[in-house]
Design an enzyme around this catalytic site. Structure first.
Site, PDB file in Angstrom:
ATOM      1  N   GLY A  45      67.883  -5.149-118.529  1.00  0.00           N
ATOM      2  CA  GLY A  45      69.110  -4.997-117.780  1.00  0.00           C
ATOM      3  C   GLY A  45      68.952  -5.854-116.546  1.00  0.00           C
ATOM      4  O   GLY A  45      67.733  -5.944-115.889  1.00  0.00           O
ATOM      5  N   GLN A  50      70.866  -8.602-108.194  1.00  0.00           N
ATOM      6  CA  GLN A  50      69.726  -8.904-108.200  1.00  0.00           C
ATOM      7  C   GLN A  50      69.249 -10.472-108.270  1.00  0.00           C
ATOM      8  O   GLN A  50      68.215 -10.930-108.214  1.00  0.00           O
ATOM      9  CB  GLN A  50      69.102  -8.389-109.464  1.00  0.00           C
ATOM     10  CG  GLN A  50      68.918  -6.869-109.395  1.00  0.00           C
ATOM     11  CD  GLN A  50      68.335  -6.147-110.676  1.00  0.00           C
ATOM     12  OE1 GLN A  50      69.146  -5.936-111.687  1.00  0.00           O
ATOM     13  NE2 GLN A  50      67.038  -6.016-110.515  1.00  0.00           N
ATOM     14  N   CYS A  93      62.186  -1.207-112.345  1.00  0.00           N
ATOM     15  CA  CYS A  93      63.204  -2.211-111.996  1.00  0.00           C
ATOM     16  C   CYS A  93      62.634  -3.728-111.224  1.00  0.00           C
ATOM     17  O   CYS A  93      61.580  -3.476-110.663  1.00  0.00           O
ATOM     18  CB  CYS A  93      64.022  -1.547-110.817  1.00  0.00           C
ATOM     19  SG  CYS A  93      65.566  -2.924-109.787  1.00  0.00           S
ATOM     20  N   LEU A  94      63.389  -4.663-111.795  1.00  0.00           N
ATOM     21  CA  LEU A  94      62.865  -6.084-111.685  1.00  0.00           C
ATOM     22  C   LEU A  94      62.803  -6.184-110.025  1.00  0.00           C
ATOM     23  O   LEU A  94      62.052  -7.035-109.433  1.00  0.00           O
ATOM     24  CB  LEU A  94      63.594  -6.986-112.201  1.00  0.00           C
ATOM     25  CG  LEU A  94      63.496  -7.295-113.681  1.00  0.00           C
ATOM     26  CD1 LEU A  94      64.478  -8.201-114.431  1.00  0.00           C
ATOM     27  CD2 LEU A  94      62.012  -7.723-114.075  1.00  0.00           C
ATOM     28  N   HIS A 135      71.645   2.783-114.057  1.00  0.00           N
ATOM     29  CA  HIS A 135      70.783   2.100-113.455  1.00  0.00           C
ATOM     30  C   HIS A 135      71.560   0.701-112.986  1.00  0.00           C
ATOM     31  O   HIS A 135      71.594   0.426-111.650  1.00  0.00           O
ATOM     32  CB  HIS A 135      69.580   1.684-114.041  1.00  0.00           C
ATOM     33  CG  HIS A 135      68.411   0.999-113.223  1.00  0.00           C
ATOM     34  ND1 HIS A 135      67.322   1.491-112.901  1.00  0.00           N
ATOM     35  CD2 HIS A 135      68.458  -0.393-112.925  1.00  0.00           C
ATOM     36  CE1 HIS A 135      66.509   0.482-112.046  1.00  0.00           C
ATOM     37  NE2 HIS A 135      67.347  -0.621-112.137  1.00  0.00           N
ATOM     38  N   GLU A 136      72.006  -0.123-114.039  1.00  0.00           N
ATOM     39  CA  GLU A 136      72.602  -1.450-113.327  1.00  0.00           C
ATOM     40  C   GLU A 136      73.835  -1.180-112.667  1.00  0.00           C
ATOM     41  O   GLU A 136      74.221  -1.905-111.452  1.00  0.00           O
ATOM     42  CB  GLU A 136      72.800  -2.249-114.682  1.00  0.00           C
ATOM     43  CG  GLU A 136      71.850  -2.473-115.767  1.00  0.00           C
ATOM     44  CD  GLU A 136      70.649  -3.020-114.867  1.00  0.00           C
ATOM     45  OE1 GLU A 136      70.571  -3.759-113.803  1.00  0.00           O
ATOM     46  OE2 GLU A 136      69.321  -2.654-115.342  1.00  0.00           O
ATOM     47  N   HIS A 139      73.009  -0.763-108.999  1.00  0.00           N
ATOM     48  CA  HIS A 139      72.881  -1.854-108.288  1.00  0.00           C
ATOM     49  C   HIS A 139      74.181  -2.656-107.581  1.00  0.00           C
ATOM     50  O   HIS A 139      74.267  -2.983-106.443  1.00  0.00           O
ATOM     51  CB  HIS A 139      72.457  -3.043-109.132  1.00  0.00           C
ATOM     52  CG  HIS A 139      70.933  -2.936-109.430  1.00  0.00           C
ATOM     53  ND1 HIS A 139      69.876  -3.175-108.159  1.00  0.00           N
ATOM     54  CD2 HIS A 139      69.902  -2.741-110.446  1.00  0.00           C
ATOM     55  CE1 HIS A 139      68.496  -3.146-108.733  1.00  0.00           C
ATOM     56  NE2 HIS A 139      68.729  -2.689-110.054  1.00  0.00           N
TER      57      HIS A 139
HETATM   58 NI    NI Z   1      67.232  -2.578-111.342  1.00  0.00          NI
END
Ligand code: NI
Length: 179
Positions: A45, A50, A93-94, A135-136, A139
């Site tokens: 995701g 991000q 998370c990235l 989660h996304e 963001h």
């Molecule tokens: Ni994330």
């Protein structure tokens, strides 16, 4: 084209996001680049902030983890209802490389969004997809999964967070399928 993934400490992760008024070629290009960037980082995701874009858009592809899943694009999403039941899952998370913590979230949601063709969807979602969507979506709301942890847990992560913010810890493709 690969985007640079923005990590903890970058202002864009804490900046308001704007609705996308028209799904034109530039938005389609961003979506294509986001998938490329997500796959290169082995994530499942990725949200627009991000990759340094303050717009209401995220992409998900759970096909490495679940059967019958494929690429999904969420434009101007709105989660408008949450189920009562909660579940726990260890999230990554990235934008928070090396950190993985258990986060409690509702197990079911209802979401409205547009797809890449501009078509409106209104869906009830559960399971892992509901987790990843939340989660996304966070963001887009300037929220990171660490914000859901207790202040004690967060204080224990402080050193690692400082290392991410200073660039000492960088994004690395991992086999953890980060969100
Ligand atoms: Ni994330």
């Amino acid at each position: 084209m690969l985007y640079e993934i923005q990590t903890y400490g970058k202002d864009v992760l804490r900046t308001d996001t704007k609705q996308i008024p028209e799904i034109d070629d530039s938005i389609k290009q961003i979506v294509s680049n986001m998938f490329e960037t997500m796959y290169a980082a082995e994530g499942v995701g990725l949200a627009a902030p991000q990759v340094d874009k303050s717009i209401r858009l995220f992409v998900i592809d759970l096909s490495p983890l679940e059967e019958n899943e494929e690429k999904r694009v969420f434009i101007n999403p709105e989660i408008y209802a949450f189920g009562e039941e909660k579940g726990e899952y260890e999230e990554g998370c990235l934008s928070l490389p090396t950190i993985r913590e258990t986060v409690t979230r509702p197990t079911t949601i209802r979401i409205k969004y547009q797809d890449l063709d501009g078509k409106l969807h209104d869906e009830a979602v559960d399971g892992f997809l509901a987790r990843v969507i939340q989660h996304e979506y966070d963001h887009l709301e300037k929220t990171l999964f660490i914000d859901h942890l207790s202040s004690l847990k967060r204080s224990l992560l402080k050193k690692t967070l400082n290392k991410i913010a200073s660039g000492e810890i960088e994004v690395e493709a991992s086999e953890n399928f980060e969100l």
